[in-house]
Design an enzyme around this catalytic site. Structure first.
Site, PDB file in Angstrom:
ATOM      1  N   VAL A   1       5.209  -1.997   7.354  1.00 48.26           N
ATOM      2  CA  VAL A   1       5.673  -0.622   7.510  1.00 48.26           C
ATOM      3  C   VAL A   1       6.581  -0.502   8.728  1.00 48.26           C
ATOM      4  O   VAL A   1       7.662   0.087   8.672  1.00 48.26           O
ATOM      5  CB  VAL A   1       4.453   0.332   7.639  1.00 48.26           C
ATOM      6  CG1 VAL A   1       4.908   1.747   7.947  1.00 48.26           C
ATOM      7  CG2 VAL A   1       3.618   0.296   6.378  1.00 48.26           C
TER       8      VAL A   1
ATOM      9  N   CYS B   1      -2.713  -1.939   0.242  1.00 44.77           N
ATOM     10  CA  CYS B   1      -2.894  -0.483   0.257  1.00 44.77           C
ATOM     11  C   CYS B   1      -3.961   0.027  -0.700  1.00 44.77           C
ATOM     12  O   CYS B   1      -4.988   0.538  -0.258  1.00 44.77           O
ATOM     13  CB  CYS B   1      -1.568   0.193  -0.034  1.00 44.77           C
ATOM     14  SG  CYS B   1      -0.420   0.000   1.325  1.00 44.77           S
TER      15      CYS B   1
ATOM     16  N   LYS C   1      -7.788  -0.909  -0.305  1.00 40.34           N
ATOM     17  CA  LYS C   1      -8.269  -0.440   0.994  1.00 40.34           C
ATOM     18  C   LYS C   1      -8.259   1.100   1.055  1.00 40.34           C
ATOM     19  O   LYS C   1      -9.213   1.721   1.510  1.00 40.34           O
ATOM     20  CB  LYS C   1      -7.347  -1.022   2.078  1.00 40.34           C
ATOM     21  CG  LYS C   1      -7.750  -0.700   3.489  1.00 40.34           C
ATOM     22  CD  LYS C   1      -6.748  -1.244   4.489  1.00 40.34           C
ATOM     23  CE  LYS C   1      -5.639  -0.232   4.712  1.00 40.34           C
ATOM     24  NZ  LYS C   1      -4.761  -0.475   5.832  1.00 40.34           N
TER      25      LYS C   1
ATOM     26  N   GLU D   1       4.180   7.061   4.819  1.00 43.43           N
ATOM     27  CA  GLU D   1       5.198   6.308   4.090  1.00 43.43           C
ATOM     28  C   GLU D   1       4.718   6.077   2.673  1.00 43.43           C
ATOM     29  O   GLU D   1       3.530   5.942   2.435  1.00 43.43           O
ATOM     30  CB  GLU D   1       5.526   4.995   4.815  1.00 43.43           C
ATOM     31  CG  GLU D   1       4.329   4.093   5.109  1.00 43.43           C
ATOM     32  CD  GLU D   1       3.919   3.228   3.962  1.00 43.43           C
ATOM     33  OE1 GLU D   1       4.787   2.961   3.126  1.00 43.43           O
ATOM     34  OE2 GLU D   1       2.746   2.837   3.891  1.00 43.43           O
TER      35      GLU D   1
ATOM     36  N   THR E   1      -4.481  -0.798  10.234  1.00 40.97           N
ATOM     37  CA  THR E   1      -5.766  -0.098  10.252  1.00 40.97           C
ATOM     38  C   THR E   1      -6.688  -0.839   9.289  1.00 40.97           C
ATOM     39  O   THR E   1      -6.955  -0.368   8.188  1.00 40.97           O
ATOM     40  CB  THR E   1      -5.598   1.360   9.779  1.00 40.97           C
ATOM     41  OG1 THR E   1      -4.894   1.348   8.522  1.00 40.97           O
ATOM     42  CG2 THR E   1      -4.784   2.177  10.765  1.00 40.97           C
TER      43      THR E   1
ATOM     44  N   GLY F   1      -3.998  -4.429 -16.989  1.00 41.69           N
ATOM     45  CA  GLY F   1      -3.901  -5.839 -16.631  1.00 41.69           C
ATOM     46  C   GLY F   1      -5.121  -6.290 -15.865  1.00 41.69           C
ATOM     47  O   GLY F   1      -6.246  -5.858 -16.156  1.00 41.69           O
TER      48      GLY F   1
ATOM     49  N   LEU G   1       0.848   2.969 -15.605  1.00 43.93           N
ATOM     50  CA  LEU G   1      -0.146   2.926 -16.678  1.00 43.93           C
ATOM     51  C   LEU G   1      -0.190   1.515 -17.280  1.00 43.93           C
ATOM     52  O   LEU G   1      -0.544   1.348 -18.440  1.00 43.93           O
ATOM     53  CB  LEU G   1       0.206   3.944 -17.777  1.00 43.93           C
ATOM     54  CG  LEU G   1      -0.188   5.406 -17.521  1.00 43.93           C
ATOM     55  CD1 LEU G   1       0.235   6.282 -18.694  1.00 43.93           C
ATOM     56  CD2 LEU G   1      -1.687   5.572 -17.268  1.00 43.93           C
TER      57      LEU G   1
HETATM   58  C1  UDX Z   1       1.565   1.078  -2.915  1.00 35.56           C
HETATM   59  C2  UDX Z   1       2.215   2.438  -3.247  1.00 35.56           C
HETATM   60  O1  UDX Z   1       2.940   2.338  -4.476  1.00 35.56           O
HETATM   61  C3  UDX Z   1       3.145   2.888  -2.121  1.00 35.56           C
HETATM   62  O2  UDX Z   1       3.636   4.182  -2.406  1.00 35.56           O
HETATM   63  C4  UDX Z   1       2.354   2.895  -0.818  1.00 35.56           C
HETATM   64  O3  UDX Z   1       3.187   3.251   0.248  1.00 35.56           O
HETATM   65  C5  UDX Z   1       1.736   1.536  -0.559  1.00 35.56           C
HETATM   66  O4  UDX Z   1       0.926   1.157  -1.658  1.00 35.56           O
HETATM   67  P1  UDX Z   1       2.325  -1.479  -3.034  1.00 35.56           P
HETATM   68  O5  UDX Z   1       0.942  -1.802  -2.561  1.00 35.56           O
HETATM   69  O6  UDX Z   1       3.463  -2.146  -2.402  1.00 35.56           O
HETATM   70  O7  UDX Z   1       2.611   0.105  -2.889  1.00 35.56           O
HETATM   71  O8  UDX Z   1       2.387  -1.849  -4.579  1.00 35.56           O
HETATM   72  P2  UDX Z   1       2.495  -1.092  -5.977  1.00 35.56           P
HETATM   73  O9  UDX Z   1       3.797  -1.401  -6.578  1.00 35.56           O
HETATM   74  O10 UDX Z   1       2.086   0.312  -5.890  1.00 35.56           O
HETATM   75  O11 UDX Z   1       1.386  -1.903  -6.794  1.00 35.56           O
HETATM   76  C6  UDX Z   1       0.038  -1.986  -6.336  1.00 35.56           C
HETATM   77  C7  UDX Z   1      -0.806  -2.815  -7.267  1.00 35.56           C
HETATM   78  O12 UDX Z   1      -1.010  -2.147  -8.490  1.00 35.56           O
HETATM   79  C8  UDX Z   1      -0.207  -4.182  -7.645  1.00 35.56           C
HETATM   80  O13 UDX Z   1      -1.226  -5.167  -7.587  1.00 35.56           O
HETATM   81  C9  UDX Z   1       0.300  -3.987  -9.051  1.00 35.56           C
HETATM   82  O14 UDX Z   1       0.299  -5.177  -9.791  1.00 35.56           O
HETATM   83  C10 UDX Z   1      -0.738  -3.003  -9.592  1.00 35.56           C
HETATM   84  N1  UDX Z   1      -0.258  -2.189 -10.717  1.00 35.56           N
HETATM   85  C11 UDX Z   1       0.787  -1.310 -10.530  1.00 35.56           C
HETATM   86  C12 UDX Z   1      -0.875  -2.274 -11.946  1.00 35.56           C
HETATM   87  O15 UDX Z   1      -1.828  -3.041 -12.130  1.00 35.56           O
HETATM   88  N2  UDX Z   1      -0.430  -1.472 -12.949  1.00 35.56           N
HETATM   89  C13 UDX Z   1       0.593  -0.587 -12.812  1.00 35.56           C
HETATM   90  O16 UDX Z   1       0.927   0.128 -13.749  1.00 35.56           O
HETATM   91  C14 UDX Z   1       1.231  -0.508 -11.549  1.00 35.56           C
END
Ligand code: UDX
Length: 447
Positions: free
Chosen positions: A11, A278, A281, A152, A86, A271, A268
């Site tokens: 971040v 994020c 946690k 963020e 954090t 998997g 949606l």
């Molecule tokens: C997330 C939030 O999207 C972002 O707004 C926030 O600031 C930080 O946390 P990030 O952790 O980078 O971002 O990844 P993201 O693209 O949201 O995917 C998170 C997890 O969900 C991944 O493991 C991804 O594979 C999974 N996922 C995502 C699914 O299993 N299915 C989906 O439809 C979308």
């Protein structure tokens, strides 16, 4: 504006680099001298598209600096971002030691009045604690601090894009002065007044919504946004399980459901579950925050439980197909928690690898970017140089992360490497019909 960013993790580094890109003067500070050395050498401690170029350019223009000296970093800053990590405590609550330490150090070293902005994901009421901490430790007369929350919403792998072209900017403030400073800071993004480093033909004709709230509401927006996205994913995963039991193809179902504009198709994808630094946690932390305030957020506890169960679901599918796992070789395609990142924190792939190793299987994995971090996180895992090596003598290959390159693999070559041509497509990312026609046994999720 003179900006200081405390904490140069994901971040912090993205925030600092992008604010420099839109014209501010930024000092990024971190206690980890090793990380700062890497940055000073011009290398990136993380893999994030576009970030390296922005850092290189803004440093050359003299607008971005890195250092380990907190006193020097905060001294002249008008805006100071707290981007320290954090980490979760064993009970899921966020450990705010580093946030408090950052506030204390700001109070002790800032030589001018400044706006202290929290960007780390923190429980509601952290802003109030930062205010108190600043008041207790502030030493210099005449130096005043405002506090703001500016959550963020950037995704890893898309962080620069999300920062420069956000859906919204949320600022939680307690004073008109704080609001004014943040309006000015973000004006180039809100008004589209910067040269986009990503899209050469970028037309920023959409004004970005700039939402001003009180501090606690801004903190709550962050929790609610991440939890809702996690909820959508767990909903899709639960739906996938019901499809397997009762009939229906999750891909068709989510397409049909997602066409309703009130629902939307994004997030949606069923998997092997969500990972990363994020969602897992933050969901746990939000459950804890609610609990401490007297609310049992059973809905979110279930979101977490459904997600944890996804790994076991993979093991069950493999056992159903292979019977015994002990002594069998399983290949994993993709080790990062999602594509376009080298981050393996809470990666479902590594959780699955751990469980397979516990069952006595031999696990070989491949990832285009996360090899080094995966090796570090799980030394028992054999990390291969290419996907074909991961498939060598394997009785099954599990696609854990849907990197683009996996759809274009030389699948006949993969098949030739394997003992048994069994593919478990953990992200429903591959072409089932094509693979089946090639003679693979294909197992998807919820189909
Ligand atoms: C997330 C939030 O999207 C972002 O707004 C926030 O600031 C930080 O946390 P990030 O952790 O980078 O971002 O990844 P993201 O693209 O949201 O995917 C998170 C997890 O969900 C991944 O493991 C991804 O594979 C999974 N996922 C995502 C699914 O299993 N299915 C989906 O439809 C979308």
């Amino acid at each position: 504006m003179n900006v200081c960013v405390l904490g140069t993790g994901y971040v912090g580094l993205v925030t600092g680099a992008c604010l420099a890109e839109i014209g501010h003067h930024v000092v990024c500070m971190d206690d980890d001298a090793g990380k700062i050395e890497v940055l000073l050498r011009g290398e990136m401690p993380i893999y994030e598209p576009h970030l390296e170029g922005i850092v290189r350019r803004t440093r050359a223009a003299g607008r971005l600096h890195f250092g380990t000296d907190v006193a020097e970093a905060v001294r002249d800053a008008a805006v100071i971002f707290i981007c320290v990590h954090t980490p979760p405590l064993p009970d899921g609550e966020a450990d705010l030691t580093y946030v408090e330490m950052a506030a204390r150090r700001i109070a002790e070293h800032a030589s001018r009045s400044a706006l202290i902005t929290e960007k780390s994901t923190v429980p509601v009421q952290t802003g109030a604690w930062i205010e108190k901490t600043l008041a207790i430790y502030s030493r210099r007369p005449g130096v005043e601090f405002d506090v703001a929350s500016n959550p963020e919403f950037t995704r890893e792998g898309m962080a620069v894009e999300d920062f420069l072209h956000p859906d919204r900017i949320v600022v939680g403030v307690g004073s008109a002065r704080a609001e004014q400073i943040l309006r000015e800071l973000y004006a180039p993004i809100v008004e589209g007044r910067f040269r986009c480093p990503i899209h050469a033909d970028c037309r920023q004709d959409r004004a970005v919504p700039f939402l001003v709230t009180d501090i606690r509401s801004a903190e709550m927006i962050k929790h609610a946004s991440n939890s809702f996205l996690a909820l959508k994913i767990s909903f899709a995963n639960a739906l996938a399980d019901v499809c397997e039991l009762a009939g229906g193809d999750i891909l068709q179902v989510t397409k049909g459901v997602g066409l309703d504009r009130r629902i939307g198709r994004a997030f949606l994808n069923a998997g092997i579950g969500f990972g990363g630094s994020c969602f897992p946690k933050d969901v746990k932390a939000f459950v804890k925050i609610a609990e401490k305030s007297g609310y049992d957020f059973a809905l979110l506890r279930e979101v977490d439980r459904i997600n944890e169960r996804r790994r076991e679901m993979v093991l069950e599918k493999l056992k159903r197909a292979l019977w015994i796992l002990r002594g069998k070789r399983i290949g994993l395609l993709g080790l990062a928690f999602k594509p376009n990142t080298d981050d393996v924190r809470e990666a479902p792939a590594l959780a699955i690898a751990r469980r397979l190793l516990e069952e006595g299987a031999e696990v070989r994995g491949y990832d285009p970017q996360a090899a080094g971090k995966a090796r570090q996180a799980l030394p028992e895992l054999t990390v291969c140089a290419d996907p074909y090596e991961a498939a060598l003598q394997a009785e099954a290959v599990v696609l854990c992360t849907e990197w683009g390159e996996f759809t274009g693999l030389d699948w006949p070559r993969v098949k030739a490497q394997m003992v048994r041509p069994l593919i478990l497509d953990g992200r429903n990312a591959l072409d089932r019909e094509k693979l089946t026609a090639m003679g693979f046994e294909y197992i998807g999720i919820g189909r």
